[in-house]
Design an enzyme around this catalytic site. Structure first.
Site, mmCIF file in Angstrom:
data_model
loop_
_atom_site.group_PDB
_atom_site.id
_atom_site.type_symbol
_atom_site.label_atom_id
_atom_site.label_comp_id
_atom_site.label_asym_id
_atom_site.label_seq_id
_atom_site.Cartn_x
_atom_site.Cartn_y
_atom_site.Cartn_z
ATOM 1 N N ALA A 66 0.870 -1.175 0.000
ATOM 2 C CA ALA A 66 0.000 0.000 0.000
ATOM 3 C C ALA A 66 0.909 1.228 0.000
ATOM 4 C CB ALA A 66 -0.880 -0.022 1.246
ATOM 5 N N GLY A 111 0.988 -5.126 0.858
ATOM 6 C CA GLY A 111 -0.224 -5.306 0.049
ATOM 7 C C GLY A 111 0.048 -5.988 -1.283
ATOM 8 N N GLU A 114 0.171 -9.595 -0.542
ATOM 9 C CA GLU A 114 -1.216 -9.964 -0.222
ATOM 10 C C GLU A 114 -2.065 -10.079 -1.498
ATOM 11 O OE1 GLU A 114 -1.190 -6.702 2.635
ATOM 12 O OE2 GLU A 114 -1.923 -8.085 4.152
ATOM 13 N N GLU A 134 5.272 -4.802 7.123
ATOM 14 C CA GLU A 134 4.455 -3.844 7.888
ATOM 15 C C GLU A 134 4.971 -3.596 9.291
ATOM 16 O OE1 GLU A 134 3.258 -6.303 6.004
ATOM 17 O OE2 GLU A 134 1.640 -5.517 4.749
HETATM 18 N N1 CAA Z 1 4.557 3.362 -0.847
HETATM 19 C C1 CAA Z 1 4.913 4.552 -1.370
HETATM 20 N N2 CAA Z 1 6.022 4.734 -2.093
HETATM 21 C C2 CAA Z 1 6.826 3.669 -2.267
HETATM 22 C C3 CAA Z 1 6.539 2.409 -1.732
HETATM 23 C C4 CAA Z 1 5.328 2.275 -0.990
HETATM 24 N N3 CAA Z 1 4.927 1.098 -0.484
HETATM 25 N N4 CAA Z 1 7.521 1.549 -2.057
HETATM 26 C C5 CAA Z 1 8.395 2.264 -2.784
HETATM 27 N N5 CAA Z 1 7.988 3.540 -2.914
HETATM 28 C C6 CAA Z 1 8.653 4.655 -3.614
HETATM 29 C C7 CAA Z 1 9.817 5.180 -2.811
HETATM 30 O O1 CAA Z 1 9.383 6.082 -1.817
HETATM 31 C C8 CAA Z 1 10.633 5.843 -3.891
HETATM 32 O O2 CAA Z 1 10.059 7.070 -4.217
HETATM 33 P P1 CAA Z 1 10.989 8.380 -4.552
HETATM 34 O O3 CAA Z 1 11.757 7.951 -5.793
HETATM 35 O O4 CAA Z 1 9.999 9.455 -4.811
HETATM 36 O O5 CAA Z 1 11.871 8.579 -3.380
HETATM 37 C C9 CAA Z 1 10.426 4.917 -5.099
HETATM 38 O O6 CAA Z 1 9.239 4.167 -4.812
HETATM 39 C C10 CAA Z 1 11.554 3.960 -5.291
HETATM 40 O O7 CAA Z 1 11.768 3.275 -4.078
HETATM 41 P P2 CAA Z 1 13.208 3.151 -3.388
HETATM 42 O O8 CAA Z 1 14.060 4.326 -3.710
HETATM 43 O O9 CAA Z 1 12.998 2.826 -1.958
HETATM 44 O O10 CAA Z 1 13.774 1.885 -4.206
HETATM 45 P P3 CAA Z 1 14.755 0.747 -3.694
HETATM 46 O O11 CAA Z 1 15.060 -0.054 -4.907
HETATM 47 O O12 CAA Z 1 15.870 1.313 -2.891
HETATM 48 O O13 CAA Z 1 13.850 -0.134 -2.678
HETATM 49 C C11 CAA Z 1 11.858 -1.293 -1.957
HETATM 50 C C12 CAA Z 1 12.701 -0.801 -3.138
HETATM 51 C C13 CAA Z 1 12.645 -2.387 -1.196
HETATM 52 C C14 CAA Z 1 10.585 -1.866 -2.537
HETATM 53 C C15 CAA Z 1 11.584 -0.125 -0.986
HETATM 54 O O14 CAA Z 1 11.051 0.954 -1.741
HETATM 55 C C16 CAA Z 1 10.614 -0.440 0.113
HETATM 56 O O15 CAA Z 1 11.002 -1.022 1.105
HETATM 57 N N6 CAA Z 1 9.336 -0.026 -0.054
HETATM 58 C C17 CAA Z 1 8.334 -0.127 0.986
HETATM 59 C C18 CAA Z 1 7.835 -1.550 1.107
HETATM 60 C C19 CAA Z 1 6.820 -1.654 2.225
HETATM 61 O O16 CAA Z 1 7.070 -1.350 3.381
HETATM 62 N N7 CAA Z 1 5.606 -2.139 1.863
HETATM 63 C C20 CAA Z 1 4.529 -2.333 2.802
HETATM 64 C C21 CAA Z 1 3.637 -1.150 2.801
HETATM 65 S S1 CAA Z 1 2.451 -1.261 4.081
HETATM 66 C C22 CAA Z 1 1.231 -2.251 3.470
HETATM 67 O O17 CAA Z 1 1.271 -2.705 2.354
HETATM 68 C C23 CAA Z 1 0.139 -2.527 4.446
HETATM 69 C C24 CAA Z 1 -0.854 -3.515 3.989
HETATM 70 O O18 CAA Z 1 -0.901 -4.655 4.401
HETATM 71 C C25 CAA Z 1 -1.826 -3.116 3.052
#
Ligand code: CAA
Length: 260
Positions: A66, A111, A114, A134
């Site tokens: 998400a 998500g 999921e 999460e």
């Molecule tokens: N939401 C919003 N933006 C996200 C995102 C997310 N889940 N995942 C990645 N992005 C964005 C980053 O903020 C970044 O944006 P900017 O270029 O504007 O800074 C862009 O995507 C690229 O990401 P990274 O620079 O972080 O890329 P990376 O290759 O270094 O890492 C990644 C990739 C490992 C996927 C890392 O982005 C990451 O850890 N993302 C978050 C993953 C996460 O925590 N997901 C769970 C969300 S909570 C959820 O989903 C709850 C539920 O059950 C519904």
């Protein structure tokens, strides 16, 4: 509804939905969820569509969860609403008579993992990564992860993944039964398409009864599940496809199913 965050195409009975927010690793916003709900409804209701494929655009991410920027200021009420919205869509995928295949082309986190788990079959690229991170955000999975992950990989593995928030690679996901198959990145859509077409040419009543028996039967104890199978098995004998399939076998020819 016009699609700003998804791509949607139908080719020879196979629908492909691509989450298309590559700049944010295809993270799911409320708008993306609304579009997904709309498209899933179209897939379910369009008799021309026999199998659906869900994937992400680009080579890095299937769906990285998400959208965290969107969730940051959410109240508990808004979070509940979002979770309910996703649950409704994912349940529609799971309960749909049609098979859904997740073509996981990179990160499937939160998500995203999921969403892949709500699908019936998962095929991943060698560079795909799975996880429920999460816990690192101070929350828990809210799109079905606490329920579908243990059902797929067992309680211990699910708890380890959810409590550490650590990612696993595609080969580990394959080892623990989270994905059906791992393929080279360049082969993902060809392999998934081939699998989808293999299923699409079967008689649809039988495809639907098979999915129904497995998806619903898994939620029953073995005795009720077997009794349920008996009823669905009997139902399959009221179809023209059953007559055709058995006649074709005995006449040593290919069956021509009519989906009825
Ligand atoms: N939401 C919003 N933006 C996200 C995102 C997310 N889940 N995942 C990645 N992005 C964005 C980053 O903020 C970044 O944006 P900017 O270029 O504007 O800074 C862009 O995507 C690229 O990401 P990274 O620079 O972080 O890329 P990376 O290759 O270094 O890492 C990644 C990739 C490992 C996927 C890392 O982005 C990451 O850890 N993302 C978050 C993953 C996460 O925590 N997901 C769970 C969300 S909570 C959820 O989903 C709850 C539920 O059950 C519904």
């Amino acid at each position: 509804m016009s699609l700003e965050n998804l791509l949607f195409e139908i080719v020879e009975g196979v629908a492909t939905v691509t989450v298309n927010r590559p700049k944010a690793m295809n993270a799911l916003t409320l708008e993306t969820l609304a579009e997904l709900g709309d498209v899933v409804g179209k897939i379910v209701n369009n008799p021309e569509i026999r199998v659906a494929i869900l994937t992400g655009s680009g080579t890095k991410a299937f769906v990285a969860g998400a959208d965290i920027a969107m969730m940051r200021e959410m109240t508990p009420m808004q979070a509940r609403e979002m979770s309910l919205r996703a649950h409704r869509i994912f349940a529609e995928i799971e309960q749909s008579a049609k098979p859904f295949i997740a073509a996981v082309n990179g990160y499937a986190l939160g998500g995203g993992c999921e969403l892949a788990m709500a699908c019936d079959i998962r095929i991943a690229t060698e560079n795909a990564k799975f996880g429920q991170p999460e816990i690192n955000l101070g929350i828990l999975p809210g799109f079905g992860g606490t329920q579908r992950l243990p059902r797929l990989v067992g309680k211990g593995r699910a708890l380890e993944l959810i409590l550490t928030g650590e990612m696993i690679d595609a080969s580990e996901a394959f080892r623990i039964g989270l994905v059906n198959r791992v393929v080279a990145p360049g082969e993902l859509l060809a392999e998934t398409g081939q699998l989808a077409r293999k299923i699409a040419v079967k008689g649809q009543p039988a495809v639907q009864l098979c999915k129904q028996a497995i998806v619903n039967g898994l939620e029953m104890d073995i005795a009720r599940g077997c009794a349920y199978e008996v009823e669905l098995f009997a139902n399959s004998f009221s179809t023209a496809d059953q007559q055709e399939g058995m006649a074709a076998f005995l006449e040593k020819r290919l069956a021509v199913f009519r989906d009825c």
